[in-house]
Write a protein that holds these residues in place. Sequence first.
Motif, PDB file in Angstrom:
ATOM      1  N   VAL A 360       0.848  -1.198   0.000  1.00  0.00           N
ATOM      2  CA  VAL A 360       0.000   0.000   0.000  1.00  0.00           C
ATOM      3  C   VAL A 360       0.880   1.244   0.000  1.00  0.00           C
ATOM      4  O   VAL A 360       0.656   2.188  -0.767  1.00  0.00           O
ATOM      5  CB  VAL A 360      -0.946   0.002   1.221  1.00  0.00           C
ATOM      6  N   VAL A 361       1.919   1.239   0.863  1.00  0.00           N
ATOM      7  CA  VAL A 361       2.824   2.394   0.918  1.00  0.00           C
ATOM      8  C   VAL A 361       3.428   2.626  -0.459  1.00  0.00           C
ATOM      9  O   VAL A 361       3.507   3.766  -0.955  1.00  0.00           O
ATOM     10  CB  VAL A 361       3.927   2.161   1.966  1.00  0.00           C
ATOM     11  N   LEU A 385     -10.612   1.084  -2.192  1.00  0.00           N
ATOM     12  CA  LEU A 385     -10.170  -0.305  -2.156  1.00  0.00           C
ATOM     13  C   LEU A 385      -8.812  -0.423  -1.477  1.00  0.00           C
ATOM     14  O   LEU A 385      -8.573  -1.296  -0.634  1.00  0.00           O
ATOM     15  CB  LEU A 385     -10.096  -0.837  -3.592  1.00  0.00           C
ATOM     16  N   LEU A 386      -7.921   0.508  -1.846  1.00  0.00           N
ATOM     17  CA  LEU A 386      -6.574   0.493  -1.278  1.00  0.00           C
ATOM     18  C   LEU A 386      -6.629   0.787   0.224  1.00  0.00           C
ATOM     19  O   LEU A 386      -5.954   0.145   1.037  1.00  0.00           O
ATOM     20  CB  LEU A 386      -5.729   1.546  -1.997  1.00  0.00           C
ATOM     21  N   PHE A 393      -4.769  -4.695   6.844  1.00  0.00           N
ATOM     22  CA  PHE A 393      -3.404  -4.986   7.271  1.00  0.00           C
ATOM     23  C   PHE A 393      -3.117  -4.382   8.643  1.00  0.00           C
ATOM     24  O   PHE A 393      -2.497  -5.012   9.501  1.00  0.00           O
ATOM     25  CB  PHE A 393      -2.385  -4.454   6.263  1.00  0.00           C
ATOM     26  N   LEU A 394      -3.578  -3.152   8.849  1.00  0.00           N
ATOM     27  CA  LEU A 394      -3.283  -2.489  10.124  1.00  0.00           C
ATOM     28  C   LEU A 394      -3.991  -3.192  11.279  1.00  0.00           C
ATOM     29  O   LEU A 394      -3.400  -3.407  12.344  1.00  0.00           O
ATOM     30  CB  LEU A 394      -3.706  -1.020  10.062  1.00  0.00           C
ATOM     31  N   LEU A 395      -5.247  -3.578  11.062  1.00  0.00           N
ATOM     32  CA  LEU A 395      -5.963  -4.280  12.127  1.00  0.00           C
ATOM     33  C   LEU A 395      -5.309  -5.626  12.395  1.00  0.00           C
ATOM     34  O   LEU A 395      -5.243  -6.092  13.531  1.00  0.00           O
ATOM     35  CB  LEU A 395      -7.433  -4.456  11.750  1.00  0.00           C
ATOM     36  N   SER A 396      -4.807  -6.225  11.331  1.00  0.00           N
ATOM     37  CA  SER A 396      -4.142  -7.508  11.496  1.00  0.00           C
ATOM     38  C   SER A 396      -2.823  -7.332  12.247  1.00  0.00           C
ATOM     39  O   SER A 396      -2.471  -8.135  13.113  1.00  0.00           O
ATOM     40  CB  SER A 396      -3.910  -8.125  10.125  1.00  0.00           C
ATOM     41  N   LEU A 470      -1.236  -6.046  -5.765  1.00  0.00           N
ATOM     42  CA  LEU A 470      -0.743  -6.979  -4.745  1.00  0.00           C
ATOM     43  C   LEU A 470      -1.386  -6.704  -3.393  1.00  0.00           C
ATOM     44  O   LEU A 470      -1.746  -7.627  -2.651  1.00  0.00           O
ATOM     45  CB  LEU A 470       0.767  -6.838  -4.606  1.00  0.00           C
ATOM     46  N   ALA A 471      -1.516  -5.402  -3.069  1.00  0.00           N
ATOM     47  CA  ALA A 471      -2.100  -5.040  -1.771  1.00  0.00           C
ATOM     48  C   ALA A 471      -3.499  -5.611  -1.659  1.00  0.00           C
ATOM     49  O   ALA A 471      -3.867  -6.218  -0.645  1.00  0.00           O
ATOM     50  CB  ALA A 471      -2.126  -3.522  -1.619  1.00  0.00           C
ATOM     51  N   VAL A 472      -4.284  -5.420  -2.712  1.00  0.00           N
ATOM     52  CA  VAL A 472      -5.667  -5.886  -2.660  1.00  0.00           C
ATOM     53  C   VAL A 472      -5.703  -7.409  -2.582  1.00  0.00           C
ATOM     54  O   VAL A 472      -6.483  -7.998  -1.824  1.00  0.00           O
ATOM     55  CB  VAL A 472      -6.442  -5.358  -3.888  1.00  0.00           C
ATOM     56  N   VAL A 473      -4.812  -8.046  -3.357  1.00  0.00           N
ATOM     57  CA  VAL A 473      -4.799  -9.516  -3.355  1.00  0.00           C
ATOM     58  C   VAL A 473      -4.398 -10.051  -1.981  1.00  0.00           C
ATOM     59  O   VAL A 473      -4.988 -11.000  -1.469  1.00  0.00           O
ATOM     60  CB  VAL A 473      -3.845 -10.031  -4.451  1.00  0.00           C
TER      61      VAL A 473
END
Lengths: 499, 498
Positions: A360-361, A385-386, A393-396, A470-473
């Motif tokens: 994402v970054v 979406l991003l 990711f952050l919550l994870s 990739l981020a979305v996937v």
Amino acid sequence: MPTLESLPHVLPEVALAVTAAALFVLEALWQPRGRARRVGFPLLALGGLLAALLFLVASPSSAEPRFFGGLLTQDPFSTFVRGVAIVATALAVGLALGSPSLPSNRRVEYHGLLVLLALGMCLLSSAGHLLMIYVAIEIVSLTSYLLAGFDDRGGRSAEAGLKYVLFGGVASGVMLFGFSLLFGLFGDLSLSGLGQALAHSTTLSTGAGRWATLLALVFVLAGLGFKIAAVPFHMWCPDVYEGAPTPFTALLSVGPKAAGFAVLLRFGTGLWPELATDAAAATSALPWLLLLGVMSTVTMTVGNLAAIWQDNLKRLLAYSSIAHAGYMLMGVVAGGREGPGAVAVYLAVYLIMNIGAFAVVSAVDRSAHSEDIGVYHGLGRRAPLLALAMAVFLLSLTGLPPTAGFVGKLYLFASLIHHGGFWYVLLAVVGVLNSVVSLYFYARVLRAMFLESAAGEPAPVSLANSAAALAVVLAVPTLALGIFWQPLAAIANFSGSLF
Amino acid sequence: MDAVVLTGGRLLTLLVFMPSVAGALCALSRSSRAAAVWALLGSGVPLILGAAAVCGFDASAAGFQWVERVDWIPSLGISYHMGVDGVSWPLVLLTLLLTFLSLVYSIGRIQNATRLYYASFLWLETGLMGVFCALDMILFFVFWEWVLIPMYFIIGYWGGARRIYAALKFFLYTMLGSAFMLVALLVTAHLYHQATGAWSFDWADWVAIRDTIDPNLQLWLFSAFAFSFAIKVPAWPFHTWLPDAHTEAPTAGSVILAGVLLKMGAYGFLRFGLPLFPEGAVQAAPVMVGLGLAGILLGAAASYVQTDLKKLVAYSSVSHMGFVVLGIFSFTLEGAAGATIQMVNHGLSTGALFLMVGIIYERTHKRGVTDFGGLAKTMPLYATVSVILVLSSVGLPGLNGFVGEFLVIAGAMKARPLYAFVSALGVILAAVYLLSMVRKVFWGEANANLHGLSDLTWRETAVFLPLLLFIVVIGVYPAPFLEVSEGALKAILEGVAP
């Protein structure tokens, strides 16, 4: 096992070595232009990595885990970590497609070095001999130094590379000194030999011998701690992460760390074989576990507290990755079958979520040309979406259900608590409290993306690039594994055993 | 036809996850009008299903009903295990009703990101219902944390001026509590493994081995769970997130926060704290009672000095939830029954009071206690409904609040008369701060710039009608509401009753 018979067991490494060599040679001889250059070389690198992964999956099982006269040890854990390293490298290749942080005329070298790095990580994950550990660490480090300095826009990347070299040089020097002390004290360089020597040696019965051993362990820990970015050997981490090209930073935060954990676990179980079966019985390992326990506490606390003050996303994720090293150290301390299993689960989860966050970054960086938290303001509206993927990711990373990060933390805490004992439960409590602290800075990013609106007219964020894709996937498994985590449970079961 | 049969035995799964599916459809729908339709369907259909199932609930049966169980992570003994009993079933119905009414109220009032607003409420509903239905500890924990995420966005995006601060405070506070709960949960799982040699996170399995756990350890484990629940209730002194969150949340968010979220904590005590660690609960009871009494008195005192209507109602929640804590830890059937019905009562009347504050704020953009006056003349219907709600909250006999508070005080009297005396002071204080608020807002000289305010619209009235209906019915004829939970409460109190 002698050399020739060992060969079928290192086919993944052979495939990586051949691919790296092919990349360098083709670049020198052929010098392609245009499409062949942009797409052909990454494809070749991916092909080599895929081949390595296939060889790894199909690798023959062997009753004797030690190869090349004990230089390499292969067990389920090393197989798993090698898989993580290869997949992480493949993701970094994918992230690099079209990335502005890599000079286009040096793309080929980039891929060659990445594959070489993968080779180093694979060797490091299965190293069973101090010399092999040293050689593998140097392969990983040297390629990393080069890759960190790859971005030639401005001096940030070069500075990162240089800092990395300086820190890395000192760390591996200190580690080598620790190795020589161990050799001097116990007269062996293979981990299994050291384990036997340690069990029967009279060195530990004298005060001086005990201190010398402790000193050697501290020195070894300095080298390994540098690789996993544990406090107090973490100082290079934020600067290098910030300066290095983002696709490589993503890999650096996962791959070498995974390999470092593999070798850390193997070093422990090599010297004190009881750690792998019944951690409570390993009384002579107490100083080692104490060192790791303190390191774990300090690493996660310092990482999380320092991350609070970061405004640059790459620096924030750098400190967060330090904190995550601290979490994973909890699994190393727990030992037994559960500890390595939990570390393996966490590595799998961490691979997905951390590379996802860096993707994402990288995607935002391509449009906004900045990693400052300010450019994330209003991302929820500009690129829903991003932003959604980043939120996952952050919550994870925080460890909140229903994400994979929760499952990873669950296994780590459970491994400590299952080990039992006051200090182990206390370490788990420190771990959960750190997760709460981490929520504070991860939520800052959430807040920027969703609750604040962008000032002025920010550049639109394009989703049409490999990083965003990739981020979305990657967000999909981060969420899916949080709900259906049977695959992770299988990993824990599979990789729990170290020889 | 029986609702359970109709759903093929998957009633609870449908109730819990239908809102989430509708939430996804909301978020993806093309217009806010379409989203509103999905929001009404997503919260309305489960409400109808739930209402239809009411007759199918067997109050006399022991144990859980409509149980569903599917293996989730077999290697760790984690399963998707859902079921309701007489304690959780009323809370499930309360959640269904309040979410539906909140959404009905909200339609047309939210201008920003309307679709996501509806979606957040529907996703929140899934988490809340899941908490009340889960019978597996990991499943419970997942739902427990799940609630935080939509609520964080509801407060943080659609809230008032200090929304971001309030949202983060809410998020951090609750997560701090659940952090300790997670450790205690894993320790209990470990103890179960020690006792039986197998892994299980099933609630019933844990209850079965509770006697093998050392009393001292039970106290620790209970305290860790209690910390998490006390923050959620909130018991004094863990309540400081509440005034901020309630005040900054949008009206419907406050309704759900006060109406349902606070019940998660009290429900946690009843379902997990007492049955899993009875000896720990008995040891901790004096402290918990003390916190409950402190909450009753200090919450009331804090309410009295508030100048902001929303804050006043928020602090009154602290006071009312103190009764719930007191009732539970009196360890008497009266107290526990009072606590259970007080949970529902508080959900109905405080939820409705937040709606009242929201309605007047929307019309005048003021909510200071002294900003109004003579509202009874300008908005007679509004004033009537408000006064009924206030009287319910005060505990006027004939309305629902009386039943709960009376039973709690009766239970406290049985446990120790001093408790009853102190808590009765709280009832008097409630009359003081609520009635003086009524006097300032509805009577007296009409504020000049309040002329021409429109009274309740038909849709607002429709939202209040079901709430008022239950307030009166529970007040006049509480027997069926008490009978529902009696069996379940007896089972819960088995381990702790003196």
